[in-house]
Design an enzyme around this catalytic site. Structure first.
Site, short mmCIF file in Angstrom:
data_model
loop_
_atom_site.label_atom_id
_atom_site.label_comp_id
_atom_site.label_asym_id
_atom_site.label_seq_id
_atom_site.Cartn_x
_atom_site.Cartn_y
_atom_site.Cartn_z
N HIS A 180 0.86 -1.18 0.00
CA HIS A 180 0.00 0.00 0.00
C HIS A 180 0.90 1.23 0.00
O HIS A 180 2.02 1.20 0.49
CB HIS A 180 -0.87 -0.04 1.27
CG HIS A 180 -1.93 1.01 1.34
ND1 HIS A 180 -1.66 2.32 1.67
CD2 HIS A 180 -3.28 0.93 1.19
CE1 HIS A 180 -2.79 3.01 1.71
NE2 HIS A 180 -3.79 2.19 1.41
N ASP A 257 3.05 -4.71 8.21
CA ASP A 257 1.80 -3.97 8.02
C ASP A 257 0.67 -4.98 8.14
O ASP A 257 0.44 -5.78 7.23
CB ASP A 257 1.82 -3.29 6.66
CG ASP A 257 0.50 -2.62 6.30
OD1 ASP A 257 -0.47 -2.74 7.07
OD2 ASP A 257 0.43 -1.98 5.23
N GLN A 260 -4.49 -5.35 6.73
CA GLN A 260 -5.41 -6.23 6.03
C GLN A 260 -5.42 -7.65 6.57
O GLN A 260 -6.18 -8.49 6.09
CB GLN A 260 -5.07 -6.25 4.54
CG GLN A 260 -5.28 -4.94 3.83
CD GLN A 260 -6.73 -4.51 3.76
OE1 GLN A 260 -7.63 -5.33 3.77
NE2 GLN A 260 -6.97 -3.22 3.69
N LYS A 283 -10.41 -1.42 10.23
CA LYS A 283 -10.33 -2.62 9.40
C LYS A 283 -10.76 -3.86 10.17
O LYS A 283 -10.92 -4.93 9.58
CB LYS A 283 -8.90 -2.84 8.91
CG LYS A 283 -8.26 -1.66 8.21
CD LYS A 283 -8.79 -1.42 6.82
CE LYS A 283 -7.93 -0.39 6.10
NZ LYS A 283 -8.41 -0.10 4.74
N CYS A 421 -4.84 2.67 -3.66
CA CYS A 421 -3.59 3.16 -3.05
C CYS A 421 -2.51 2.10 -3.13
O CYS A 421 -1.73 1.90 -2.19
CB CYS A 421 -3.81 3.59 -1.60
SG CYS A 421 -4.87 5.04 -1.44
#
Length: 451
Positions: A180, A257, A260, A283, A421
């Protein structure tokens, strides 16, 4: 007009709707949970969540998909909502909404700096949320958790604190092609400021990390690997454990990260031996504007502060400032107290269902969805790695992605269209944008059939 109708292909995928009945969560349980999930949606049927307004009932409006004006749809005047935009944000269970409301009704105060009852309540609620985050991601201590606005701010905090302290001219930072923009831009900026170099792990034609190429990138100049656990654009689940082991063997720190991944699979930063882990509350069924950074204790102790102000200090004179120990030294000013409390409630809600149960259910749901989409003439799935979560990005021959999204919106089906993104990875597959349905545990096979 759904995707099948757009292509004049009315064939029904040869998949039984019972495909996932043997998952740990049955579809009936999912339907019950989903019905409870949206307080504003009083009825739930197998085809979605009904905005069953009194005037619609009196006029006998059908609850089958019927095209409606998009503006009217935004006000709830649509026969159903099929929310397939979970990679962008998730909806909130009533427990989260109620907890935030309760905070403002009974606990509202600034934290840590008063002797009155409400300050004590607010402080306890805020620190309890920190405890919940630590437990949920498998951190050794709540002291390893910093509250931030979300994943983007978390990565920027690490880049501007640890990165500025440790990255110098000639050093190298490794990211992957899947990232991202939030996990590219801060490192790009740091490399421009310091003279460091940004290196990129390539992916294969399915969208999976090429581990052998990663190994080649590691060298004595490498200082950090910053990589997503799940691609927001393709859904690829990366081999994080292997990447961390290889990086640590070379003396390299690793940032994960988890934006997600955190709502789709178990997370244990201690077992992974992650140096940093970041995620966003919205999220994972929590509020917007809140997220968390995990960092190992020895890193937090040595990292310089990145913002100055109240709450993060022990003593201030014009000649000297003494900071609080971590995590407080990274939380300058009044934080997002109520939404931190809401994030804690969201994670407790997920714990009550069981993240392992959610992972199993969603795995089968994703397989069902990808199989169904592959039956559509002219549809190209973007990202076909064997290990995926949630995301089913695609293009449709002869149609712009925005056209597909607008048609689906008229039938109450919400998907994301655009570059998400994540322009570098889409360009790797020769496209500028995709249609991106993305799943959560409250979705069903019936909703995928409507797509």
């Amino acid at each position: 007009m759904t995707i099948q109708q757009l292509t004049n292909n009315q064939a029904t995928p040869d998949i039984s709707s019972d495909h996932i009945d043997d998952a740990p969560i049955s579809e009936s349980v999912i339907a019950q949970l989903a019905a409870e999930f949206f307080s504003a949606l009083p009825k739930q049927n197998p085809q979605g969540f009904n905005f069953d307004l009194p005037d619609q009932r009196s006029q006998g409006v059908s609850h089958q998909p019927q095209p409606k004006d998009p503006i009217a749809a935004l006000s709830g005047r649509i026969p159903q909502l099929v929310w397939l935009d979970n990679a962008a944000t998730t909806h909130k269970p009533q427990a989260v909404i109620d907890r935030i409301s309760y905070f403002y009704q009974h606990e509202n105060s600034n934290i840590h700096r008063a002797a009155h009852e409400l300050a004590a309540r607010a402080s306890d609620a805020y620190e309890h949320a920190r405890d919940v985050v630590a437990r949920f991601i498998g951190a050794a201590s709540a002291k390893n958790i910093i509250f931030v606005r979300g994943t983007t701010e978390g990565i920027n905090l690490i880049a501007k604190s640890w990165g500025t302290q440790n990255i110098q001219a000639g050093d190298e930072i490794i990211v992957s092609h899947l990232e991202h923009h939030a996990n590219i831009v801060p490192w790009y900026q740091l490399s421009k400021e310091t003279g460091a170099k940004l290196r990129v792990i390539p992916v294969d034609d399915t969208g999976q990390i090429q581990i052998e190429e990663f190994v080649k990138l590691l060298n004595p100049r490498t200082k950090l690997v910053s990589i997503t656990q799940v691609s927001n654009a393709l859904g690829t689940v990366t081999p994080i454990q292997e990447i961390i082991a290889l990086a640590h063997a070379a003396g390299v720190r690793v940032l994960i990260d988890g934006a997600q991944s955190v709502s789709h699979m178990p997370t244990n930063v201690t077992a992974l031996d992650a140096d940093f882990f970041v995620f966003s509350g919205h999220k994972v069924f929590g509020p917007t504007g809140i997220g968390a950074v995990y960092a190992k204790s020895e890193l937090l102790e040595s990292m310089p502060v990145w913002e100055g102000g109240g709450n993060m200090i022990q003593d201030v004179t014009f000649e000297n400032v003494v900071y609080q120990p971590a995590p407080n030294k990274f939380e300058a000013g009044t934080g997002n107290i109520a939404d931190a409390v809401g994030l804690g409630a969201a994670l407790e809600y997920v714990e009550s269902i069981g993240i392992h149960n959610i992972a199993c259910y969603e795995h089968d749901l994703l397989e069902y969805g990808q199989h169904a989409l592959q039956s559509v003439s002219g549809l190209r799935l973007i990202g076909t790695a064997l290990n995926k979560a949630s995301v089913m990005s695609f293009t449709l021959a002869g149609y712009e992605t925005e056209e597909v999204g607008k048609v689906l919106n008229q039938y109450g089906i919400a998907v994301r269209t655009g570059h998400h993104c994540a322009q570098p990875i889409l360009r790797r597959f020769g496209v500028e944008r995709t249609v991106r349905p993305s799943l959560a545990f409250y979705n069903t096979t019936e909703e995928i059939d409507l797509l």
